[in-house]
Design a protein around this motif. Structure first.
Motif, PDB file in Angstrom:
ATOM      1  N   GLN A  46       2.120  18.446  12.620  1.00  0.00           N
ATOM      2  CA  GLN A  46       2.082  16.986  12.489  1.00  0.00           C
ATOM      3  C   GLN A  46       3.506  16.494  12.204  1.00  0.00           C
ATOM      4  O   GLN A  46       4.232  17.107  11.409  1.00  0.00           O
ATOM      5  CB  GLN A  46       1.152  16.614  11.319  1.00  0.00           C
ATOM      6  N   TYR A  47       3.824  15.424  12.876  1.00  0.00           N
ATOM      7  CA  TYR A  47       5.214  14.945  12.701  1.00  0.00           C
ATOM      8  C   TYR A  47       5.242  13.426  12.671  1.00  0.00           C
ATOM      9  O   TYR A  47       4.806  12.761  13.612  1.00  0.00           O
ATOM     10  CB  TYR A  47       6.077  15.494  13.856  1.00  0.00           C
ATOM     11  N   SER A  48       5.734  12.904  11.544  1.00  0.00           N
ATOM     12  CA  SER A  48       5.918  11.444  11.436  1.00  0.00           C
ATOM     13  C   SER A  48       7.054  11.159  10.458  1.00  0.00           C
ATOM     14  O   SER A  48       7.662  12.090   9.923  1.00  0.00           O
ATOM     15  CB  SER A  48       4.621  10.776  10.957  1.00  0.00           C
ATOM     16  N   ASP A  49       7.316   9.862  10.236  1.00  0.00           N
ATOM     17  CA  ASP A  49       8.403   9.450   9.330  1.00  0.00           C
ATOM     18  C   ASP A  49       8.177   9.906   7.892  1.00  0.00           C
ATOM     19  O   ASP A  49       9.139  10.154   7.149  1.00  0.00           O
ATOM     20  CB  ASP A  49       8.492   7.910   9.322  1.00  0.00           C
ATOM     21  N   THR A  50       6.959   9.976   7.506  1.00  0.00           N
ATOM     22  CA  THR A  50       6.633  10.247   6.104  1.00  0.00           C
ATOM     23  C   THR A  50       6.079  11.652   5.849  1.00  0.00           C
ATOM     24  O   THR A  50       6.053  12.098   4.708  1.00  0.00           O
ATOM     25  CB  THR A  50       5.603   9.221   5.605  1.00  0.00           C
TER      26      THR A  50
ATOM     27  N   GLU B  24       3.651  16.882  19.231  1.00  0.00           N
ATOM     28  CA  GLU B  24       3.987  18.044  18.397  1.00  0.00           C
ATOM     29  C   GLU B  24       3.934  19.322  19.227  1.00  0.00           C
ATOM     30  O   GLU B  24       4.786  20.186  19.083  1.00  0.00           O
ATOM     31  CB  GLU B  24       3.028  18.163  17.213  1.00  0.00           C
ATOM     32  N   LYS B  41      11.999  12.084  17.136  1.00  0.00           N
ATOM     33  CA  LYS B  41      11.326  11.095  16.283  1.00  0.00           C
ATOM     34  C   LYS B  41      10.017  10.678  16.944  1.00  0.00           C
ATOM     35  O   LYS B  41       9.972  10.501  18.164  1.00  0.00           O
ATOM     36  CB  LYS B  41      12.228   9.868  16.098  1.00  0.00           C
ATOM     37  N   ILE B  42       9.011  10.546  16.121  1.00  0.00           N
ATOM     38  CA  ILE B  42       7.726  10.069  16.655  1.00  0.00           C
ATOM     39  C   ILE B  42       7.413   8.757  15.958  1.00  0.00           C
ATOM     40  O   ILE B  42       7.311   8.711  14.725  1.00  0.00           O
ATOM     41  CB  ILE B  42       6.596  11.099  16.445  1.00  0.00           C
ATOM     42  N   LYS B  43       7.358   7.703  16.743  1.00  0.00           N
ATOM     43  CA  LYS B  43       7.046   6.389  16.180  1.00  0.00           C
ATOM     44  C   LYS B  43       5.992   5.731  17.049  1.00  0.00           C
ATOM     45  O   LYS B  43       6.189   5.601  18.271  1.00  0.00           O
ATOM     46  CB  LYS B  43       8.310   5.525  16.155  1.00  0.00           C
ATOM     47  N   TYR B  44       4.916   5.335  16.413  1.00  0.00           N
ATOM     48  CA  TYR B  44       3.775   4.711  17.118  1.00  0.00           C
ATOM     49  C   TYR B  44       3.331   5.559  18.322  1.00  0.00           C
ATOM     50  O   TYR B  44       3.101   5.045  19.412  1.00  0.00           O
ATOM     51  CB  TYR B  44       4.133   3.288  17.581  1.00  0.00           C
TER      52      TYR B  44
END
Lengths: 90, 390
Positions: A46-50, B24, B41-44
């Motif tokens: 899992q990969y996100s900003d937080t 991922e 980077k993963i955004k939305y």
């Protein structure tokens, strides 16, 4: 497989080597709460900003924080940067 | 980090973004296939990151496996820059020409510096150096500093020491002047002192040799004044290099002629300026056409320097002022004045500051012009050395 691991662990203890060196367990190095370097085979779940969740084979490691970024990811390991607030092993 | 960034820039990289189900998984597959993805980077649900251009060509299968649709958002690096300018032939030609000129010119002497006690880089010295092969524009591949140094010392006896050093395309010459006393010692060939002009001896100051005249004696041109053959007490003879100062009262009769019909030189007020750009030994004229003769010229050389180092090019500007000759006829009075002017010039050249007294000048008028003659009595050194053995 478990038998082999046990044997390797025993050898590790005999020679007073760091835990998991021969068995190929993941090695985590932390630079304060800004950077984490993971050595060993790992993959991203899992990969996100937080949150970044890493699979190590023996379990998972979860990094929680702000502005989290996976700087590099390759066969030898990964590098995570950002403000790390919490690390969870499961 | 700088090294890494510059390496990435040289090899070229792309910024990509992609939408799909398993971003991922896509990252994991990239890692397993030795494809480096940095700053992902993963955004939305949208993945973005950087990748080398060669790696981007290999990710098609991986993208398909992970159900990702990728697109390039930015291209950066030298390969893209080359690709952008590949049709502009002037740029690679210019770059190649720049390096070629740099490499080619470094094989030539571009600058000469001269140093030494009281030694100045004058035009005369520059010519002397050029005769020995030390000049701007000299091919350094065939230049032997030691030979040039020896050649310069042989040709120029006034210098006792010379060092020629090459530093890249720069030649530095260090010179030491010969001591005057030593110069005299070097030219010690046996010689007599004879009279240059006829006159009455006033004073004899002999440094070496045997005096053969007395004070008050009259001498003719070529008469022996100081002999270089000296008799010793044991009745043997010795040849010496005579040196003496012989002051004598001499008489000079000078005559000048001023014709009635003469040409007068007139300078026109119009001045034509012509410039030449000199690089090494190549002159590049910055003008078209020629200046009609006759003319008088004044040259000005502008040298360019950077940080005290003289650059191998200079601008030579010549100012030409045209001359016209006008035929004029003088009357007797103006011809006499003209003759007096001529006489003044002649005295300046011939007698300088030796005149003690003079007789009144005499004019002789002919059909063609006016002759002006005057007698001068001078006190001058009439010593002249003459070799005994030839």
């Amino acid at each position: 497989m478990a038998n082999v691991k046990n044997k390797l662990n025993r050898i590790n203890k005999c020679f007073d080597l760091p835990e998991g060196l021969i068995t190929g367990e993941i090695f985590i190095e932390l630079m304060a709460n800004k950077q984490a370097v993971l050595e060993g085979k790992c993959s991203v779940l899992q990969y996100s900003d937080t949150q970044i969740k890493i699979n190590t084979g023996n379990g998972t490691i979860e990094f929680f924080g702000a502005n989290m970024c996976l700087d590099t990811l390759n066969k030898e390991g990964a590098m995570i940067s950002g403000t790390i607030q919490k690390i969870e092993f499961s | 980090m700088f090294m890494l960034k510059s390496f990435r820039y040289i090899t070229g990289y792309v910024k990509f973004s992609g939408k799909g189900v398993f971003p991922e998984r896509f990252l994991n597959l990239c890692a397993n296939n030795n494809i480096l993805v940095w700053s992902p980077k993963i955004k939305y649900g949208e993945l973005s990151g950087f990748m080398h251009i060669n790696d981007y060509k290999r990710i098609r299968k991986i993208a398909k496996k992970s159900c990702m649709r990728l697109k390039i958002t930015k291209r950066k690096g030298v390969p893209f820059l080359i690709n952008r300018y590949k049709r502009r032939y002037g740029i690679p030609i210019g770059v190649a020409l720049f390096f070629f000129i740099i490499v080619y010119l470094s094989g030539f002497c571009l600058n000469i510096t001269v140093c030494g006690d009281g030694v100045l880089k004058t035009e005369k010295l520059e010519n002397a150096l050029a005769k020995s092969g030390i000049y701007i524009g000299r091919d350094l591949s065939e230049f032997d500093a030691d030979t040039a140094r020896q050649d310069f010392l042989i040709k120029n006896r006034q210098y006792s020491f010379a060092a020629v050093n090459i530093k890249g395309s720069h030649i530095s010459v260090e010179l030491v002047k010969t001591n005057k006393k030593r110069m005299k010692k070097l030219s010690k060939t046996p010689c007599n002192i004879i009279a240059k002009n006829a006159g009455k001896i006033l004073k004899v100051k002999a440094y070496e040799g045997r005096i053969s005249v007395k004070i008050g004696e009259a001498v003719a041109p070529g008469d022996l004044l100081v002999s270089g053959v000296v008799e010793l007490t044991n009745k043997t003879t010795k040849f010496v290099h005579s040196e003496a100062e012989v002051l004598a009262l001499t008489r000079h009769k000078l005559e000048v002629f001023a014709p009635f019909k003469t040409k007068q030189k007139l300078k026109s007020s119009e001045i034509i300026t012509r410039s030449v750009f000199k690089i090494a030994n190549i002159n590049i004229p910055l003008y078209l056409g020629e200046v009609e003769k006759p003319y008088e010229t004044k040259k000005q050389v502008k040298k360019y320097k950077i940080g005290g180092v003289e650059l191998p090019f200079k601008k030579i500007t010549a100012k030409f002022s045209k001359i016209k000759y006008k035929k004029i006829t003088l009357n007797e009075q103006s011809a006499k004045a003209f003759a007096k002017q001529k006489m003044k010039k002649l005295i300046k050249n011939k007698l300088k500051n030796t005149i003690k007294s003079s007789q009144k000048g005499k004019f002789r008028v002919t059909k063609r012009g006016v002759f002006y003659s005057k007698v001068y009595f001078c006190e001058e050194n009439i010593a002249k050395s003459k070799k005994i053995l030839k």
